[in-house]
Design an enzyme around this catalytic site. Structure first.
Site, PDB file in Angstrom:
ATOM      1  N   LYS A 270       3.675 -14.402   5.263  1.00 24.72           N
ATOM      2  CA  LYS A 270       3.915 -15.348   4.179  1.00 24.72           C
ATOM      3  C   LYS A 270       5.432 -15.403   3.989  1.00 24.72           C
ATOM      4  O   LYS A 270       5.964 -15.231   2.885  1.00 24.72           O
ATOM      5  CB  LYS A 270       3.183 -14.866   2.902  1.00 24.72           C
ATOM      6  CG  LYS A 270       3.192 -15.822   1.761  1.00 24.72           C
ATOM      7  CD  LYS A 270       2.127 -16.904   1.852  1.00 24.72           C
ATOM      8  CE  LYS A 270       2.294 -17.922   0.752  1.00 24.72           C
ATOM      9  NZ  LYS A 270       1.428 -19.099   0.882  1.00 24.72           N
TER      10      LYS A 270
ATOM     11  N   TYR B 252       0.815  -1.215   0.000  1.00 28.78           N
ATOM     12  CA  TYR B 252       0.000   0.000   0.000  1.00 28.78           C
ATOM     13  C   TYR B 252       0.852   1.270   0.000  1.00 28.78           C
ATOM     14  O   TYR B 252       0.315   2.370   0.071  1.00 28.78           O
ATOM     15  CB  TYR B 252      -0.940   0.015   1.214  1.00 28.78           C
ATOM     16  CG  TYR B 252      -2.098  -0.935   1.089  1.00 28.78           C
ATOM     17  CD1 TYR B 252      -1.926  -2.197   0.547  1.00 28.78           C
ATOM     18  CD2 TYR B 252      -3.366  -0.582   1.524  1.00 28.78           C
ATOM     19  CE1 TYR B 252      -2.979  -3.083   0.437  1.00 28.78           C
ATOM     20  CE2 TYR B 252      -4.433  -1.460   1.409  1.00 28.78           C
ATOM     21  CZ  TYR B 252      -4.234  -2.710   0.867  1.00 28.78           C
ATOM     22  OH  TYR B 252      -5.281  -3.580   0.760  1.00 28.78           O
TER      23      TYR B 252
ATOM     24  N   ASP C 125      -2.401 -17.933   4.317  1.00 21.38           N
ATOM     25  CA  ASP C 125      -3.424 -18.785   3.684  1.00 21.38           C
ATOM     26  C   ASP C 125      -4.049 -19.731   4.703  1.00 21.38           C
ATOM     27  O   ASP C 125      -5.269 -19.901   4.758  1.00 21.38           O
ATOM     28  CB  ASP C 125      -2.892 -19.529   2.444  1.00 21.38           C
ATOM     29  CG  ASP C 125      -1.420 -19.883   2.533  1.00 21.38           C
ATOM     30  OD1 ASP C 125      -0.799 -19.585   3.576  1.00 21.38           O
ATOM     31  OD2 ASP C 125      -0.882 -20.483   1.587  1.00 21.38           O
TER      32      ASP C 125
ATOM     33  N   ASP D 179      -5.868  -5.944   5.749  1.00 17.47           N
ATOM     34  CA  ASP D 179      -7.042  -5.399   5.064  1.00 17.47           C
ATOM     35  C   ASP D 179      -7.999  -6.535   4.691  1.00 17.47           C
ATOM     36  O   ASP D 179      -9.208  -6.478   4.943  1.00 17.47           O
ATOM     37  CB  ASP D 179      -6.573  -4.647   3.802  1.00 17.47           C
ATOM     38  CG  ASP D 179      -7.658  -3.750   3.244  1.00 17.47           C
ATOM     39  OD1 ASP D 179      -8.715  -3.628   3.882  1.00 17.47           O
ATOM     40  OD2 ASP D 179      -7.450  -3.177   2.162  1.00 17.47           O
TER      41      ASP D 179
END
Ligand code: NAI
Length: 334
Positions: free
Chosen positions: A170, A123, A203, A227
């Site tokens: 991740k 972002y 995930d 988000d």
């Protein structure tokens, strides 16, 4: 008397901010609102969706309640929401998702808070075309911002009596960027021996949230995962209409709902104003008006428990105005 900057926003923004102003007044909080406009509606006049007078007002008052602002997709101006967070260094985005009795949800007693880093990651807005057929967005993660948000999450856990902070990442794939975020969280966790720390790959976090959400307490996330995951958490507790949010910096805070401008229902008196009303309750707590904030939460809880006057997103028939009136009547009695 507290002076607060109010940004009505667009889409359902004007309807829900009108509602929240009434509710705050009915709760007996003494707020002087300074209303300023941002977004597409001021583009023509100022040549920017975020004029200086908006930033000046927030910097002066140090506190703001904000309606949602539409961001054009693909082209057009950059997100005003992201710009405000970056410009004012509101590094922590707090999104508590909690079930209310009376709202039909898959699980009962969910209480998960997403603590989202708010200033960097994908972002940061650093993106460009590479020739005509490829585009690059740069994911920026710094140890400074990662450590700051991890400290915020643990301090929040301590203050609110939470038991566990789970870092979402991740780092198996993005070994450097997410790896750095995770390493900073691990280091900060060492200073908070009373609070459990664990880690989960994003995930798996999504699957676990859908199947076994009660294992989570605070989710500490980089910007993008935070988000997405906070919308998932909103879905667990009845949808975007009921989840509040706050963007917090060292001495400035902007309170706003998690949801966007909902163009599909804008102007129809259908929007659920609960999320921004709960955001205002959080704002009152932040301002030291703890009792007034608590009263608002109590009135919302009572409304949902009785279940007669709720908006259509929650299966009811009430309009935004009817729901607001019913809440105000309760508040006057409380
Ligand atoms: P959205 O949150 O506006 O809407 C998603 C779905 O949830 C829609 O079906 C909508 O009707 C429903 N919904 C949202 N809030 C609701 C409420 N209070 N009551 C009842 N139903 C509600 O998400 P979407 O459509 O992805 O975004 C629309 C615009 O909002 C975009 O331009 C986006 O960039 C902007 N946005 C702004 C945010 C902000 O100002 N902080 C945050 C998220 C999106």
């Amino acid at each position: 008397m507290h002076k607060v900057t109010l940004i009505p926003g667009d889409g359902i923004g004007p309807e829900i901010t009108k509602a929240v102003v009434k509710v705050v007044e009915a709760a007996g909080a003494r707020i002087e609102w300074e209303t300023v406009e941002a977004g597409a509606c001021v583009m023509e006049e100022y040549g920017t969706p975020l004029p200086e007078n908006v930033l000046d007002s927030i910097k002066r008052n140090k506190i703001c309640l904000k309606g949602p602002i539409t961001t054009p997709i693909g082209s057009g101006f950059r997100s005003v929401n992201v710009a405000l967070r970056k410009e004012l260094n509101l590094y922590a985005n707090l999104r508590p998702a909690k079930t209310f009795k009376g709202i039909d949800t898959r699980y009962e007693d969910i209480d998960i808070t997403v603590v989202r880093e708010n200033t960097e990651d994908l972002y940061a807005g650093v993106e460009h075309m590479v020739g005509r057929h490829a585009a690059e967005s740069i994911k920026i993660i710094t140890s400074e911002a990662s450590t700051k948000i991890a400290k915020f999450a643990f301090e929040y856990a301590k203050k609110e009596g939470k038991k566990k902070v789970t870092a979402v990442h991740k780092a198996n794939i993005m070994k450097l960027s997410d790896g750095l975020f995770l390493e900073c969280a691990r280091q900060v966790a060492k200073d908070y021996s009373g609070i459990k720390f664990d880690e989960i790959i994003v995930d798996n976090a999504c699957m676990q949230l859908v199947k076994y959400p009660k294992q989570f307490d605070i989710l500490l996330c980089p910007n993008l995962y935070g988000d997405i995951i906070s919308d998932l958490c909103a879905g667990l507790v009845g949808g975007l209409g009921v989840v509040p949010g706050a963007n917090i910096g060292d001495d400035i805070a902007i309170f706003e709902a998690v949801h966007g401008s909902a163009p599909d229902i804008a102007g129809k008196n259908l929007a659920n104003p609960t999320a921004i009303i709960l955001s205002a309750a959080g704002m009152l707590k932040y301002l030291g008006e703890v009792e007034k904030g608590r009263k608002i939460i109590e009135a919302v809880e009572e409304t949902f428990r009785k279940g007669r006057c709720v908006t259509t997103d929650l299966g009811g028939k009430a309009t935004t105005e009817e729901f607001t009136e019913s809440l105000c009547e309760k508040l006057v009695r409380l």
